[in-house]
Design an enzyme around this catalytic site. Structure first.
Site, short mmCIF file in Angstrom:
data_model
loop_
_atom_site.label_atom_id
_atom_site.label_comp_id
_atom_site.label_asym_id
_atom_site.label_seq_id
_atom_site.Cartn_x
_atom_site.Cartn_y
_atom_site.Cartn_z
CE LYS A 57 -81.45 -58.11 -26.33
NZ LYS A 57 -81.90 -56.50 -26.10
CE LYS A 108 -80.49 -46.73 -32.18
NZ LYS A 108 -81.82 -46.11 -32.80
N GLY A 109 -78.19 -52.31 -29.27
CA GLY A 109 -78.40 -53.73 -29.04
C GLY A 109 -76.96 -54.44 -28.39
CB ILE A 110 -73.90 -54.14 -29.90
CG1 ILE A 110 -74.57 -54.31 -31.16
CG2 ILE A 110 -72.37 -54.65 -29.87
CD1 ILE A 110 -74.55 -55.71 -31.54
NE ARG A 150 -70.79 -50.51 -20.03
CZ ARG A 150 -70.91 -50.84 -19.02
NH1 ARG A 150 -69.88 -50.52 -18.09
NH2 ARG A 150 -72.05 -50.74 -18.36
CD GLU A 158 -84.19 -55.81 -29.10
OE1 GLU A 158 -84.11 -54.65 -29.76
OE2 GLU A 158 -83.71 -56.32 -28.18
CG ASP A 159 -84.13 -50.25 -30.19
OD1 ASP A 159 -83.94 -51.03 -29.29
OD2 ASP A 159 -83.74 -49.19 -30.05
CG ASP A 178 -83.82 -53.63 -26.12
OD1 ASP A 178 -83.01 -53.83 -25.38
OD2 ASP A 178 -83.95 -52.46 -26.85
CG LEU A 179 -83.62 -50.15 -20.64
CD1 LEU A 179 -84.79 -49.84 -19.77
CD2 LEU A 179 -82.40 -50.31 -19.69
CG ASP A 180 -80.42 -48.82 -23.53
OD1 ASP A 180 -81.08 -48.20 -22.50
OD2 ASP A 180 -79.58 -49.60 -23.45
CB THR A 190 -80.93 -44.60 -22.86
OG1 THR A 190 -81.25 -45.96 -23.37
CG2 THR A 190 -81.38 -44.43 -21.62
CB SER A 205 -81.73 -54.82 -21.40
OG SER A 205 -80.73 -53.68 -21.66
CB ALA A 206 -77.08 -55.78 -24.52
CB SER A 207 -77.98 -51.90 -20.51
OG SER A 207 -77.81 -51.01 -19.72
#
Ligand code: BG6
Ligand code: MG
Length: 216
Positions: free
Chosen positions: A146, A46-48, A50, A170-171, A10-12, A18, A115-117
């Site tokens: 996710k 988180k993970g959701i 935009r 993953e966080d 995952d990224l963020d 971020t 990532s969801a981003s």
């Protein structure tokens, strides 16, 4: 053959923190609409994606907007978020993550981003880490966010590794659910009391490497 043949990140909150910038930007939008957004409420984002995050924030404030206004608010939030992200430098990568990615590369284990981003590539470029990833699955490619497993299944397919041989880092609770639904090893980054579905939870990559991964 090691049981783990690919790692998906995952990224963020895993590669870079971020989350604080997402929080500032959402909170400013909320305050502009007349309500506050607490740090605790921000955890739910988180993970959701935009647009889903926007719906959650609006529901917290009990605010109803037209579809057109929602798109405008989301675009404004993103512009503010990206503006905040421009403060980041390569030093902002979370401790140990660069070393771990180097270790994977040296051992021939491919890495993918899940990532969801929609900003994933811009952020990775900003911290000079785009080159670490053999595939990028981001918010521009997925059709299901996710906790759906799609993001990680696409990553595994890109890397040509079966899901059972992939480890996910993953966080977010939604991200751990996504990894487990994909049939992968889920390594939580954060607190075990929050990431209860993870196979193991570590505070970060500082004391973590391939030997620790292979022992899970
Ligand atoms: C995830 C974050 O990585 O990306 C979420 O955890 C965020 O908080 C989501 O909403 C979408 O990000 P972006 O950059 O496309 O707005
Ligand atoms: Mg995250």
């Amino acid at each position: 053959m090691p049981s783990i043949q690919a790692c998906l990140f995952d990224l963020d909150g895993v590669i870079v923190d971020t989350a604080q910038f997402h929080y500032i930007a959402w909170r400013e939008m909320a305050q502009d609409l007349g309500f506050d957004l607490t740090r605790e409420e921000n955890e739910r984002l988180k993970g959701i994606s935009r647009m889903e995050s926007l719906e959650i924030v609006l529901s917290i404030g009990g605010v109803h907007l037209s579809e057109e206004e929602k798109l405008r608010r989301a675009a404004d939030k993103n512009a503010r978020y990206l503006d905040l992200c421009m403060q980041m430098t390569p030093d902002d990568a979370l401790p140990g993550v660069r070393r771990f990615l180097d270790e994977l590369k040296q051992n021939g284990i491919p890495s993918g981003l899940g990532s969801a981003s929609k900003n994933a590539k811009v952020i990775l470029e900003r911290i000079d880490m785009l080159h670490y990833f053999d595939t990028i699955v981001d918010g521009n490619r997925i059709t299901k966010g996710k906790p759906d497993p799609q993001v990680f299944l696409m990553g595994a397919a890109d890397l040509n590794v079966t899901p059972a041989h992939c480890a996910v880092f993953e966080d977010a609770v939604a991200g751990i659910e996504s990894a487990k639904a994909a049939g992968m090893l889920a390594v939580g980054i954060g607190e075990a009391s929050v990431l209860t579905e993870a196979d193991i939870v570590i505070p970060g990559f500082e004391n973590f490497g391939l030997p620790q991964l292979e022992k899970i």
